[in-house]
Every structure is written in structure tokens, then in C-alpha cells.
Design an enzyme around this catalytic site. Structure first.
Site, PDB file in Angstrom:
ATOM      1  N   CYS A   2       0.824  -1.207   0.000  1.00  0.00           N
ATOM      2  CA  CYS A   2       0.000   0.000   0.000  1.00  0.00           C
ATOM      3  C   CYS A   2       0.859   1.258   0.000  1.00  0.00           C
ATOM      4  O   CYS A   2       1.991   1.257   0.454  1.00  0.00           O
ATOM      5  CB  CYS A   2      -0.941   0.071   1.191  1.00  0.00           C
ATOM      6  SG  CYS A   2      -1.952  -1.373   1.411  1.00  0.00           S
ATOM      7  N   ARG A  27       3.291   0.344  -5.304  1.00  0.00           N
ATOM      8  CA  ARG A  27       3.172  -0.314  -3.995  1.00  0.00           C
ATOM      9  C   ARG A  27       1.881  -1.127  -3.879  1.00  0.00           C
ATOM     10  O   ARG A  27       1.695  -1.866  -2.901  1.00  0.00           O
ATOM     11  CB  ARG A  27       3.191   0.725  -2.871  1.00  0.00           C
ATOM     12  CG  ARG A  27       4.383   1.636  -2.908  1.00  0.00           C
ATOM     13  CD  ARG A  27       4.248   2.713  -1.871  1.00  0.00           C
ATOM     14  NE  ARG A  27       4.467   2.188  -0.551  1.00  0.00           N
ATOM     15  CZ  ARG A  27       5.636   2.152   0.065  1.00  0.00           C
ATOM     16  NH1 ARG A  27       6.695   2.648  -0.536  1.00  0.00           N
ATOM     17  NH2 ARG A  27       5.753   1.660   1.255  1.00  0.00           N
ATOM     18  N   TRP A  74      -2.806  -2.757  -1.596  1.00  0.00           N
ATOM     19  CA  TRP A  74      -2.414  -4.115  -1.948  1.00  0.00           C
ATOM     20  C   TRP A  74      -3.009  -4.967  -0.833  1.00  0.00           C
ATOM     21  O   TRP A  74      -2.559  -4.920   0.310  1.00  0.00           O
ATOM     22  CB  TRP A  74      -0.902  -4.241  -1.991  1.00  0.00           C
ATOM     23  CG  TRP A  74      -0.441  -5.592  -2.449  1.00  0.00           C
ATOM     24  CD1 TRP A  74      -0.292  -6.006  -3.745  1.00  0.00           C
ATOM     25  CD2 TRP A  74      -0.055  -6.699  -1.633  1.00  0.00           C
ATOM     26  NE1 TRP A  74       0.156  -7.303  -3.766  1.00  0.00           N
ATOM     27  CE2 TRP A  74       0.306  -7.762  -2.483  1.00  0.00           C
ATOM     28  CE3 TRP A  74       0.003  -6.905  -0.250  1.00  0.00           C
ATOM     29  CZ2 TRP A  74       0.733  -8.995  -2.009  1.00  0.00           C
ATOM     30  CZ3 TRP A  74       0.422  -8.144   0.222  1.00  0.00           C
ATOM     31  CH2 TRP A  74       0.789  -9.166  -0.664  1.00  0.00           C
ATOM     32  N   ASN A  98      -0.728   1.786   5.747  1.00  0.00           N
ATOM     33  CA  ASN A  98       0.145   0.846   5.043  1.00  0.00           C
ATOM     34  C   ASN A  98       0.756  -0.052   6.105  1.00  0.00           C
ATOM     35  O   ASN A  98       1.314   0.453   7.080  1.00  0.00           O
ATOM     36  CB  ASN A  98       1.229   1.632   4.289  1.00  0.00           C
ATOM     37  CG  ASN A  98       2.390   0.761   3.854  1.00  0.00           C
ATOM     38  OD1 ASN A  98       2.210  -0.412   3.565  1.00  0.00           O
ATOM     39  ND2 ASN A  98       3.585   1.319   3.824  1.00  0.00           N
ATOM     40  N   GLY A  99       0.644  -1.373   5.943  1.00  0.00           N
ATOM     41  CA  GLY A  99       1.218  -2.291   6.934  1.00  0.00           C
ATOM     42  C   GLY A  99       0.177  -3.296   7.393  1.00  0.00           C
ATOM     43  O   GLY A  99      -0.859  -3.477   6.745  1.00  0.00           O
ATOM     44  N   GLU A 478      15.842 -17.230 -11.585  1.00  0.00           N
ATOM     45  CA  GLU A 478      15.379 -15.894 -11.952  1.00  0.00           C
ATOM     46  C   GLU A 478      14.527 -15.945 -13.226  1.00  0.00           C
ATOM     47  O   GLU A 478      13.488 -15.278 -13.311  1.00  0.00           O
ATOM     48  CB  GLU A 478      16.603 -14.968 -12.119  1.00  0.00           C
ATOM     49  CG  GLU A 478      16.304 -13.573 -12.602  1.00  0.00           C
ATOM     50  CD  GLU A 478      15.374 -12.755 -11.711  1.00  0.00           C
ATOM     51  OE1 GLU A 478      15.072 -13.189 -10.581  1.00  0.00           O
ATOM     52  OE2 GLU A 478      14.917 -11.703 -12.170  1.00  0.00           O
ATOM     53  N   LYS A 482      10.654 -14.741 -13.392  1.00  0.00           N
ATOM     54  CA  LYS A 482      10.165 -13.723 -14.337  1.00  0.00           C
ATOM     55  C   LYS A 482       8.978 -14.263 -15.122  1.00  0.00           C
ATOM     56  O   LYS A 482       7.995 -13.575 -15.301  1.00  0.00           O
ATOM     57  CB  LYS A 482      11.254 -13.326 -15.345  1.00  0.00           C
ATOM     58  CG  LYS A 482      12.358 -12.406 -14.931  1.00  0.00           C
ATOM     59  CD  LYS A 482      12.006 -11.003 -14.622  1.00  0.00           C
ATOM     60  CE  LYS A 482      11.685 -10.845 -13.163  1.00  0.00           C
ATOM     61  NZ  LYS A 482      12.731 -10.273 -12.363  1.00  0.00           N
ATOM     62  N   GLU A 485       5.794 -14.601 -12.853  1.00  0.00           N
ATOM     63  CA  GLU A 485       5.179 -13.353 -12.388  1.00  0.00           C
ATOM     64  C   GLU A 485       4.580 -12.537 -13.524  1.00  0.00           C
ATOM     65  O   GLU A 485       3.576 -11.863 -13.338  1.00  0.00           O
ATOM     66  CB  GLU A 485       6.152 -12.510 -11.549  1.00  0.00           C
ATOM     67  CG  GLU A 485       7.244 -11.792 -12.283  1.00  0.00           C
ATOM     68  CD  GLU A 485       8.024 -10.820 -11.387  1.00  0.00           C
ATOM     69  OE1 GLU A 485       9.256 -10.768 -11.531  1.00  0.00           O
ATOM     70  OE2 GLU A 485       7.416 -10.129 -10.565  1.00  0.00           O
ATOM     71  N   HIS A 501      16.534 -36.506  -9.315  1.00  0.00           N
ATOM     72  CA  HIS A 501      16.115 -36.773  -7.933  1.00  0.00           C
ATOM     73  C   HIS A 501      14.642 -36.426  -7.710  1.00  0.00           C
ATOM     74  O   HIS A 501      14.208 -36.253  -6.575  1.00  0.00           O
ATOM     75  CB  HIS A 501      17.013 -36.004  -6.958  1.00  0.00           C
ATOM     76  CG  HIS A 501      18.454 -36.369  -7.109  1.00  0.00           C
ATOM     77  ND1 HIS A 501      18.931 -37.616  -6.749  1.00  0.00           N
ATOM     78  CD2 HIS A 501      19.511 -35.703  -7.635  1.00  0.00           C
ATOM     79  CE1 HIS A 501      20.226 -37.677  -7.030  1.00  0.00           C
ATOM     80  NE2 HIS A 501      20.599 -36.528  -7.573  1.00  0.00           N
ATOM     81  N   LYS A 600       5.368  -3.302  -6.560  1.00  0.00           N
ATOM     82  CA  LYS A 600       6.797  -3.074  -6.779  1.00  0.00           C
ATOM     83  C   LYS A 600       7.572  -3.063  -5.464  1.00  0.00           C
ATOM     84  O   LYS A 600       8.710  -3.501  -5.399  1.00  0.00           O
ATOM     85  CB  LYS A 600       6.968  -1.749  -7.524  1.00  0.00           C
ATOM     86  CG  LYS A 600       8.396  -1.419  -7.904  1.00  0.00           C
ATOM     87  CD  LYS A 600       8.887  -2.323  -9.015  1.00  0.00           C
ATOM     88  CE  LYS A 600      10.338  -2.089  -9.386  1.00  0.00           C
ATOM     89  NZ  LYS A 600      10.924  -3.291  -9.988  1.00  0.00           N
TER      90      LYS A 600
HETATM   91  C1  F6R Z   1      10.647  -9.888  -9.102  1.00  0.00           C
HETATM   92  C2  F6R Z   1      10.822  -8.830  -8.132  1.00  0.00           C
HETATM   93  C3  F6R Z   1      10.784  -9.182  -6.688  1.00  0.00           C
HETATM   94  C4  F6R Z   1      11.741  -8.283  -5.896  1.00  0.00           C
HETATM   95  C5  F6R Z   1      11.557  -8.528  -4.392  1.00  0.00           C
HETATM   96  C6  F6R Z   1      12.525  -7.700  -3.578  1.00  0.00           C
HETATM   97  O1  F6R Z   1      10.752  -9.406 -10.409  1.00  0.00           O
HETATM   98  O2  F6R Z   1      10.987  -7.693  -8.494  1.00  0.00           O
HETATM   99  O3  F6R Z   1      11.034 -10.522  -6.461  1.00  0.00           O
HETATM  100  O4  F6R Z   1      13.046  -8.561  -6.282  1.00  0.00           O
HETATM  101  O5  F6R Z   1      10.251  -8.189  -4.035  1.00  0.00           O
HETATM  102  O6  F6R Z   1      12.370  -6.349  -3.829  1.00  0.00           O
HETATM  103  P1  F6R Z   1      13.508  -5.316  -3.511  1.00  0.00           P
HETATM  104  O7  F6R Z   1      14.627  -5.567  -4.429  1.00  0.00           O
HETATM  105  O8  F6R Z   1      12.875  -3.970  -3.725  1.00  0.00           O
HETATM  106  O9  F6R Z   1      13.897  -5.543  -2.070  1.00  0.00           O
END
Ligand code: F6R
Length: 605
Positions: A2, A27, A74, A98-99, A478, A482, A485, A501, A600
Site C-alpha cells: 500500500c 506499492r 495491496w 500501510n502495513g 530468476e 520472471k 510473475e 532426484h 513493486k
Molecule cells: C521480481 C521482483 C521481486 C523483488 C523482491 C525484492 O521481479 O521484483 O522478487 O526482487 O520483491 O524487492 P527489492 O529488491 O525492492 O527488495
């Protein structure tokens, strides 16, 4: 997560609230709302969905008022609908939050027994009801302090009052909160980025702080209700554009920005004349380090995993990696001779911040690798190593991942050289090779068209696997992260050697399997693992740098990347995986910059 905003002004605030909320959408973006004091009453408007929808509501029915709060949500407690959207208001008070209030169920039960009726499923409404009760006897500041005393968990709050129309109150415990100063207008916001278009003068609340913000002054109090002063920071004039330019969306822009962001970062850390890596402010002399612990979440954690391979290869140190949400609750043995490195793009990730805070309380040496230099993690750690990637807006991290790996690689080289684990010739050669990275990435980006064809071939699949060995294993993780998500396609990242395994049972005719196989010491082993997958019907997409050599007739697609120093393959091999997830998501018509259920900046645990 949020995002919250508050403005006290001598003019109407709703347009500025909307504009700031658009910046805070990273957020959370499942609902939005605002409350202003209009003609002496609390005027609340909210809706499920994006800020744009709220803006349309306001266009048809404007909210006047010189004082207001806003929120992007969120969801944590209750589905994203209008009732659960913030603000949560009574006749006399309105709250954005927020929280997470961890004892909200307990408080709610008590309040219900005493006859209170809740409209929403949120934890936040508890705060509104508690404040409404306390305001019957107390002034706003004391009502807020008494309410805060009853809350457990982490939060940042913005509050306005019907009967006290001159100020917004802000409070912070655990979740970040900044204030901004301007002429006849002051601001409250989850971060400085949201306030940047209105002011560059910022202060940050610390845990337990409360602020009272009117149009012409801001008063601060600590958790003991004592008046305190705050340092005012002038934000850097970051000219890097936060517009999409000619790109379809931010993610593809950020992928193509990588040669430039890497070049910028290299310039920041490599002394051009002496061909030397500079890290001036490490909190511990590299010669005295005995162990390095790398901590992060999600993509940032994957960069830590890659760095483990580099550091083990280049130094004689003990290296540990940890997921922040696990680290913070484990019975960790702290080590005064260790360096604890926290990696985070936003610098606001709640779990990473909490893990850092634990280390600070243990008096061990900390260092953060972050993108947002004004962030809470940056401000709390002993030393900050920025990645200089510029704002990353797309929710899926791309250029920040490469930036995180770059600073970790530079740090690995520097520590290795300082401890004389590698000699000067090797060290200088590695720096020369590293400087080729921007042009190697540019070369790699030329594979986009081929990757588009692969995406077209696989986007209707039910699942996928990503395999790699050595430092290509975290790159597989990774790549899988990607893809899931962005395109909501199930993807598993696995060390190629682990397939037999268990996960080999997943392979069936036509299942896309991405094999990451640079020509390193694992190459032959990875190719053997690939053959085992081919034998069971897997559809192989092989990414290698074997310069045009056909590895197997049974490989469906082969992408050949430029040759490089083998330490650099994690950078180059990440790029086609970013492009693959991007194009699969485009074919599936997914929201690229704002994938469902995500945000984000992850400011809740
Ligand atoms: C995936 C992604 C997340 C962030 C994670 C940590 O694409 O962006 O997995 O890497 O939420 O976020 P930060 O780097 O802001 O601590």
C-alpha cells in the site's frame, strides 16, 4: 504494501493527491481512495481498481478541500472491493494505512462485544473505531498516541479529523513514511518519490515517530510524545526519465536500458585512469572479513545466490546466502568478523529491512546494495553501495537485477584483490573484460526477434522448467520467477543435476525446458542433463555461447550469445530470459508493468 499520501494546503488538494497516488501505484494497485475535508465534513471516495478509475469518479464529482489523505491498496485483509478500500472513515475521523495490524482480530472481537459494528474485513478499520472512541475524551494527538499503544504490527498511517481541520497526522512503526515541505503546503507520503514532483525538501520519520502536518508547519514527536527536530534532506535532481518514451511499456524500456545502466554503474565504481575498483566506505577492511552473508528477497535474493559463486571462486571466504523472511526469524549466530550485505532495489522491502535491523541491534557490520538511495534500508545500513540503475517502474525487476549483480561482482573482485586472493594481472584483466559488458549486452539484445518466435511457440503451454548449473542455477531461478510473475505460466527453476532426484517426473511430451549452458566447467554435465530431458519428450530451448556449434539435433531452439569472460555469463544469460518472459506475457495479453497480485515495493512481511 500500500501507498499513502497526505496533503495540507491553502488550495484544493485532490488533484495533487491523485497525481501522487499514481506514483505510489508501484506499492499496490487493487483499489484506490481519498478523503478530503469538504464543507466541514469528511468526504470519502474510493473504488476497486486503479487510480485512473478514482480519477474518473472525481472528474464527475470533484472533491473540494484543502486537506486530504489518499491510498493505493495491496490487499492483506479482505478482498479488493470498495468497502475494503481505504480510507476507512467514521463521522469524525478518516484513516489510510500501510502495513499490518497483527492484533486486529483480538481488538475487533473486544470492540464488537462493546457494540461496535465493522463495515469492512480490513485490519485498518480497528484504528478508525479506536480513534473515534478516544476522540470523545482526548485531543487528536493524544488520541493517536493512545491508539498506537494498543496496536501490534507494522504500519504507517495518515489521519484527518472532522473537528480539527488544520492538520493531517502521520505515524510510523515499521513501514516507511516521509514528509515534504513547500510554501503554504506540506506533505506526507510513503516515499520521497511520490512527493518529488511537489518538493525536493524531505524528512523521514523513524520508528515510533508521529507528525502533525499543517499547511505552514510540521511538528514531530517521538514515541515518548517528546517534541523532536528532524533533519531536512534535499533530494537529488534525478533527471532520468520516468516516462515510457517510444516503448510499449516500462519493462521493455528497462530491459533495453541495461547497456546504459551498466555503463553508468561501471563509471561510478571504476577509476578510469588507474583501472581500479573504488569502494571507499566499507565498514570493515576486506582483509579483516572472515565471512560474508548475503540477504535479500525474490530477484534480489537471486543476485545474492549468483554472488556466492563469484565470491567462492574469487576469495577464500565463507559465504552464506539467506532469504530475508527466513533469516529474520532464525536463531542466527552473529559474527563480528562478518560483513552482512543486504540487497534491495526499492530499499523498502519489509523483510530485508527487518533482517538489517536485527543485524544492527547485534552490532555487526552491514552494507546495503540498493537502487533508491533515499530508502529506509539505505539510511539504516553502515554503508550504501548504489546500483545507479535509475528508477525501475515495471514491477518485474530487470535492470535492477543486473545492477545488483554488477555491484556484487565489483565487490567480489575488490575483496579478492585486497586480500590478495587474486593477483594484480588477473584483477586488471577482469576489469578490462568487465568494461566490455555494456556492448555485450547490446549484442545479446539483438536476439529479441528469435525469442519472440520461441515465445509464440510456448505461450499456450501448461508449464515450463528452467535448468542450469553453477552460477547459471540462480539465473534459472530468476528466469522461472520472471516467467511466472509476468505470464502466470507455471515455471520451475532447478539445478540441472537435481532433475533425476524427482523433477524429471514432470517432463512430458512438449513441455518447454529452458537450458542455460554457457561453455563453462559445467557445460558437458548440463548437456548430459539436457539429453535426459530430451529422451523424455521435453521441448528444449538451449541458451549457450558455443559460437554457432550445433549441440544436439533434438534441441528445438538454440540461442547463441556472445563469448565473454565466464564470470560475466550471469549478466548475459539473464537478458534472453527477461525477453522471453516479456514476449510470452505479451502473447498472453497480460498486464506487463503491473502483474496481478503483485506490487513493486513489498512493505509488508
Ligand atoms: C521480481 C521482483 C521481486 C523483488 C523482491 C525484492 O521481479 O521484483 O522478487 O526482487 O520483491 O524487492 P527489492 O529488491 O525492492 O527488495
Amino acid at each position: 504494501m500500500c501507498g499513502i499520501i497526505g496533503i495540507a494546503s491553502n488550495k484544493s488538494v485532490s488533484i495533487n493527491i491523485i497525481n501522487a497516488l499514481k506514483k505510489l501505484e508501484y506499492r499496490g494497485y487493487d483499489s484506490a481512495g481519498l478523503a478530503t475535508i469538504t464543507k466541514g465534513e469528511i468526504n470519502e471516495k474510493k473504488c476497486p481498481g486503479r487510480v485512473e478509475k478514482l480519477e474518473k469518479i472525481l472528474f464527475q464529482n470533484p472533491s473540494e478541500g484543502k486537506l486530504g489523505i489518499g491510498h493505493v491498496r495491496w490487499a492483506t485483509h479482505g478482498v479488493p472491493n470498495k468497502v475494503n478500500a481505504h480510507p476507512h472513515s467514521s463521522e469524525i475521523v478518516s484513516v489510510v494505512h500501510n502495513g499490518i495490524i497483527e492484533n486486529s482480530d483480538e481488538l475487533k472481537k473486544k470492540l464488537e462485544i462493546s457494540g461496535q459494528i465493522f463495515k469492512s474485513q480490513t485490519d485498518t478499520e480497528v484504528i478508525t473505531i479506536l480513534l473515534t472512541e478516544k476522540l470523545k475524551k482526548l485531543d487528536p494527538l493524544n488520541a493517536v498516541f493512545e491508539t498506537l499503544d494498543m496496536l501490534k504490527g507494522s504500519f504507517a498511517l495518515g489521519i484527518i479529523f472532522k473537528n480539527f481541520q488544520d492538520f493531517v497526522i502521520g505515524a510510523r512503526r515499521g513501514s516507511p513514511l516521509a514528509v515534504g515541505y513547500s510554501n503554504n503546503e506540506n506533505y506526507l507520503g510513503s516515499d520521497s518519490y511520490a512527493l518529488k514532483s511537489m518538493t525536493n525538501k524531505i524528512s523521514y520519520l523513524d520508528d515510533g515517530d508521529v507528525c502533525l502536518l499543517s499547511k505552514d508547519q510540521i511538528k514531530f514527536y517521538n514515541s515518548k510524545k517528546e517534541k523532536i527536530n528532524k533533519e531536512i534532506f534535499t533530494l537529488s535532481d534525478d533527471k532520468s526519465s520516468v516516462s515510457k518514451g517510444n516503448y510499449k511499456n516500462f519493462m521493455i524500456k528497462e530491459i533495453f536500458e541495461q547497456p546504459i545502466s551498466i555503463k553508468t554503474c561501471l563509471k561510478e565504481y571504476i577509476d578510469k585512469i588507474r583501472e581500479e575498483i573504488n569502494f571507499y566506505n566499507l565498514p570493515i577492511n576486506p582483509k579483516d572479513i572472515e565471512k560474508i552473508v548475503l540477504i535479500g528477497c525474490g530477484t534480489a535474493y537471486h543476485s545474492c545466490l549468483v554472488a556466492k559463486y563469484w565470491l567462492e571462486e574469487l576469495t577464500s571466504l565463507t559465504i552464506e546466502t539467506d532469504i530475508a523472511s527466513e533469516f529474520r526469524y532464525r536463531k542466527v549466530r552473529f559474527d563480528k568478523k562478518a560483513l552482512y550485505i543486504f540487497v534491495s532495489q526499492s530499499g523498502e522491502t519489509a523483510d530485508t529491512y527487518a533482517a538489517l535491523d536485527i543485524c544492527k541491534k547485534q552490532n555487526v557490520k552491514t552494507c546495503s546494495i540498493i537502487n533508491v538511495v533515499e530508502s529506509s534500508i539505505a539510511r539504516h545500513s553502515d554503508c550504501v553501495l548504489p546500483i545507479h540503475a535509475g528508477p525501475e517502474i515495471g514491477v518485474a525487476s530487470t535492470k535492477a537485477f543486473l545492477g545488483q549483480m554488477l555491484v556484487l561482482y565489483l565487490l567480489s573482485l575488490k575483496i579478492s584483490e585486497s586480500r590478495k586472493d587474486i593477483d594484480q594481472i588477473q584483477y586488471k584483466r577482469k576489469i578490462i573484460d568487465l568494461k566490455k559488458l555494456p556492448s555485450l549486452i547490446t549484442e545479446t539484445l539483438k536476439e529479441e526477434e528469435k525469442i519472440q518466435l520461441i515465445a509464440k511457440d510456448i505461450y499456450t503451454s501448461k508449464g515450463s522448467m528452467f535448468l542450469g548449473r553453477g552460477s547459471s542455477f540462480p539465473i534459472a531461478l530468476e528466469g522461472a520467477l520472471k516467467l511466472k510473475e509476468l505470464s502466470y505460466l507455471h515455471a520451475e527453476g532447478y539445478p540441472a543435476g537435481e532433475m533425476k532426484h524427482g523433477p524429471l517426473a514432470l517432463i512430458e511430451d512438449g513441455l518447454p525446458v529452458v537450458v542455460i549452458a554457457p561453455k563453462d566447467k559445467y557445460f558437458e554435465k548440463t548437456i548430459s542433463n539436457m539429453q535426459e530431458v530430451i529422451a523424455r519428450g521435453g521441448k528444449i530451448l538451449l541458451i549457450t555461447n558455443s559460437v554457432g556449434q550445433v549441440i544436439s539435433e533434438n534441441v528445438r531452439f538454440q540461442i547463441d550469445l556472445p563469448e565473454s569472460d565466464l564470470s560475466l555469463t550471469p549478466f548475459l544469460f539473464s537478458v534472453p530470459l527477461q525477453l522471453l518472459s516479456y514476449h510470452v506475457a505479451l502473447f498472453k495479453k497480460c498486464d506487463i508493468d503491473k502483474p496481478r497480485n503483485l506490487a513493486k515495493s513489498v512493505t509488508v512481511e
